[in-house]
Design a protein around this motif. Structure first.
Motif, PDB file in Angstrom:
ATOM      1  N   LEU A  36     110.084  17.506 117.352  1.00 22.55           N
ATOM      2  CA  LEU A  36     110.984  18.588 117.707  1.00 22.55           C
ATOM      3  C   LEU A  36     110.341  19.381 118.832  1.00 22.55           C
ATOM      4  N   ASP A  37     111.082  19.633 119.891  1.00 20.22           N
ATOM      5  CA  ASP A  37     110.579  20.405 121.024  1.00 20.22           C
ATOM      6  C   ASP A  37     111.416  21.664 121.168  1.00 20.22           C
ATOM      7  N   HIS A  38     110.740  22.820 121.146  1.00 19.40           N
ATOM      8  CA  HIS A  38     111.427  24.102 121.269  1.00 19.40           C
ATOM      9  C   HIS A  38     110.591  25.057 122.100  1.00 19.40           C
ATOM     10  N   ASP A  39     111.149  25.513 123.186  1.00 17.79           N
ATOM     11  CA  ASP A  39     110.508  26.547 124.000  1.00 17.79           C
ATOM     12  C   ASP A  39     109.068  26.193 124.388  1.00 17.79           C
ATOM     13  N   GLY A  40     108.840  24.924 124.769  1.00 17.08           N
ATOM     14  CA  GLY A  40     107.514  24.502 125.194  1.00 17.08           C
ATOM     15  C   GLY A  40     106.565  24.120 124.079  1.00 17.08           C
ATOM     16  N   ASN A  41     107.008  24.215 122.834  1.00 21.67           N
ATOM     17  CA  ASN A  41     106.178  23.843 121.683  1.00 21.67           C
ATOM     18  C   ASN A  41     106.762  22.600 121.020  1.00 21.67           C
ATOM     19  N   THR A  42     105.882  21.766 120.503  1.00 17.87           N
ATOM     20  CA  THR A  42     106.299  20.522 119.865  1.00 17.87           C
ATOM     21  C   THR A  42     105.748  20.462 118.450  1.00 17.87           C
ATOM     22  N   ALA A  43     106.564  19.917 117.536  1.00 13.91           N
ATOM     23  CA  ALA A  43     106.124  19.753 116.151  1.00 13.91           C
ATOM     24  C   ALA A  43     106.601  18.407 115.617  1.00 13.91           C
ATOM     25  N   ASN A  44     105.819  17.857 114.704  1.00 17.13           N
ATOM     26  CA  ASN A  44     106.191  16.645 114.001  1.00 17.13           C
ATOM     27  C   ASN A  44     107.233  17.028 112.950  1.00 17.13           C
ATOM     28  N   ALA A  45     108.399  16.396 112.996  1.00 15.68           N
ATOM     29  CA  ALA A  45     109.485  16.728 112.071  1.00 15.68           C
ATOM     30  C   ALA A  45     109.175  16.335 110.632  1.00 15.68           C
ATOM     31  N   LYS A  46     108.078  15.620 110.412  1.00  9.36           N
ATOM     32  CA  LYS A  46     107.712  15.193 109.066  1.00  9.36           C
ATOM     33  C   LYS A  46     106.750  16.164 108.388  1.00  9.36           C
ATOM     34  N   HIS A  47     106.436  17.282 109.057  1.00  6.64           N
ATOM     35  CA  HIS A  47     105.496  18.266 108.519  1.00  6.64           C
ATOM     36  C   HIS A  47     106.147  19.653 108.485  1.00  6.64           C
ATOM     37  N   ILE A  48     106.324  20.197 107.293  1.00  7.52           N
ATOM     38  CA  ILE A  48     107.038  21.464 107.107  1.00  7.52           C
ATOM     39  C   ILE A  48     106.391  22.615 107.885  1.00  7.52           C
ATOM     40  N   LEU A  49     105.085  22.710 107.895  1.00  7.56           N
ATOM     41  CA  LEU A  49     104.433  23.823 108.593  1.00  7.56           C
ATOM     42  C   LEU A  49     104.684  23.759 110.092  1.00  7.56           C
ATOM     43  N   GLY A  50     104.696  22.558 110.634  1.00  6.32           N
ATOM     44  CA  GLY A  50     104.986  22.399 112.049  1.00  6.32           C
ATOM     45  C   GLY A  50     106.397  22.829 112.388  1.00  6.32           C
ATOM     46  N   VAL A  51     107.353  22.394 111.566  1.00  7.36           N
ATOM     47  CA  VAL A  51     108.759  22.756 111.794  1.00  7.36           C
ATOM     48  C   VAL A  51     108.932  24.272 111.712  1.00  7.36           C
ATOM     49  N   MET A  52     108.363  24.880 110.679  1.00  5.30           N
ATOM     50  CA  MET A  52     108.503  26.327 110.490  1.00  5.30           C
ATOM     51  C   MET A  52     107.801  27.115 111.605  1.00  5.30           C
ATOM     52  N   SER A  53     106.708  26.574 112.129  1.00  2.00           N
ATOM     53  CA  SER A  53     105.946  27.296 113.152  1.00  2.00           C
ATOM     54  C   SER A  53     106.689  27.406 114.475  1.00  2.00           C
ATOM     55  N   LEU A  54     107.732  26.606 114.661  1.00  2.00           N
ATOM     56  CA  LEU A  54     108.485  26.662 115.918  1.00  2.00           C
ATOM     57  C   LEU A  54     109.336  27.934 116.026  1.00  2.00           C
ATOM     58  N   GLY A  55     109.642  28.576 114.899  1.00  2.00           N
ATOM     59  CA  GLY A  55     110.409  29.822 114.922  1.00  2.00           C
ATOM     60  C   GLY A  55     111.775  29.681 115.576  1.00  2.00           C
ATOM     61  N   ILE A  56     112.530  28.694 115.171  1.00  4.23           N
ATOM     62  CA  ILE A  56     113.811  28.389 115.794  1.00  4.23           C
ATOM     63  C   ILE A  56     114.904  29.301 115.241  1.00  4.23           C
ATOM     64  N   ALA A  57     115.567  30.025 116.124  1.00  6.87           N
ATOM     65  CA  ALA A  57     116.608  30.989 115.741  1.00  6.87           C
ATOM     66  C   ALA A  57     117.988  30.486 116.160  1.00  6.87           C
ATOM     67  N   LYS A  58     119.013  31.177 115.685  1.00  8.21           N
ATOM     68  CA  LYS A  58     120.388  30.854 116.058  1.00  8.21           C
ATOM     69  C   LYS A  58     120.532  30.912 117.573  1.00  8.21           C
ATOM     70  N   GLY A  59     121.217  29.910 118.121  1.00  2.95           N
ATOM     71  CA  GLY A  59     121.453  29.854 119.553  1.00  2.95           C
ATOM     72  C   GLY A  59     120.369  29.143 120.339  1.00  2.95           C
ATOM     73  N   ASP A  60     119.248  28.832 119.671  1.00  2.00           N
ATOM     74  CA  ASP A  60     118.151  28.144 120.354  1.00  2.00           C
ATOM     75  C   ASP A  60     118.465  26.660 120.517  1.00  2.00           C
ATOM     76  N   PRO A  61     118.183  26.100 121.703  1.00  7.08           N
ATOM     77  CA  PRO A  61     118.310  24.649 121.867  1.00  7.08           C
ATOM     78  C   PRO A  61     117.053  23.970 121.313  1.00  7.08           C
ATOM     79  N   LEU A  62     117.245  22.845 120.690  1.00 13.06           N
ATOM     80  CA  LEU A  62     116.150  22.092 120.085  1.00 13.06           C
ATOM     81  C   LEU A  62     116.286  20.646 120.525  1.00 13.06           C
ATOM     82  N   LYS A  63     115.241  20.097 121.126  1.00 15.01           N
ATOM     83  CA  LYS A  63     115.260  18.693 121.533  1.00 15.01           C
ATOM     84  C   LYS A  63     114.589  17.870 120.443  1.00 15.01           C
ATOM     85  N   VAL A  64     115.287  16.844 120.006  1.00 17.27           N
ATOM     86  CA  VAL A  64     114.790  15.945 118.970  1.00 17.27           C
ATOM     87  C   VAL A  64     114.514  14.599 119.630  1.00 17.27           C
TER      88      VAL A  64
END
Length: 86
Positions: A36-64
């Motif tokens: 998952l790529d959000h605002d210049g940060n990348t996280a492994n979608a298989k790890h909950i802490l990584g996903v949560m650390s992206l801080g994705i809010a309503k209206g944010d684009p997310l590249k998968v």
């Protein structure tokens, strides 16, 4: 070759704990690497802490991005998941 799509989050509170957990559980079912790529940060979608650390809010684009043996199936199912849950 890898697959990717961009999704704009519509959930009023963004990606919070419950949908993040569902997303991770779904991603773990696939052999492919899923990031998952959000605002210049990348996280492994298989790890909950990584996903949560992206801080994705309503209206944010997310590249998968999905790369691996089952990338077609993973891309299709994840895109449906995002539309139905986020």
């Amino acid at each position: 070759m890898s697959k990717e799509f961009t999704y704009t989050i519509t959930d009023p509170v963004g990606i919070h704990a419950r949908p993040a957990g569902k997303l991770v559980k779904m991603a773990q079912q696939f052999e492919s690497d899923i990031t998952l790529d959000h605002d210049g940060n990348t996280a492994n979608a298989k790890h909950i802490l990584g996903v949560m650390s992206l801080g994705i809010a309503k209206g944010d684009p997310l590249k998968v991005s999905i790369s691996g043996a089952d990338e077609d199936k993973a891309a299709e199912e994840l895109e449906t998941f995002f539309k139905d849950n986020l």
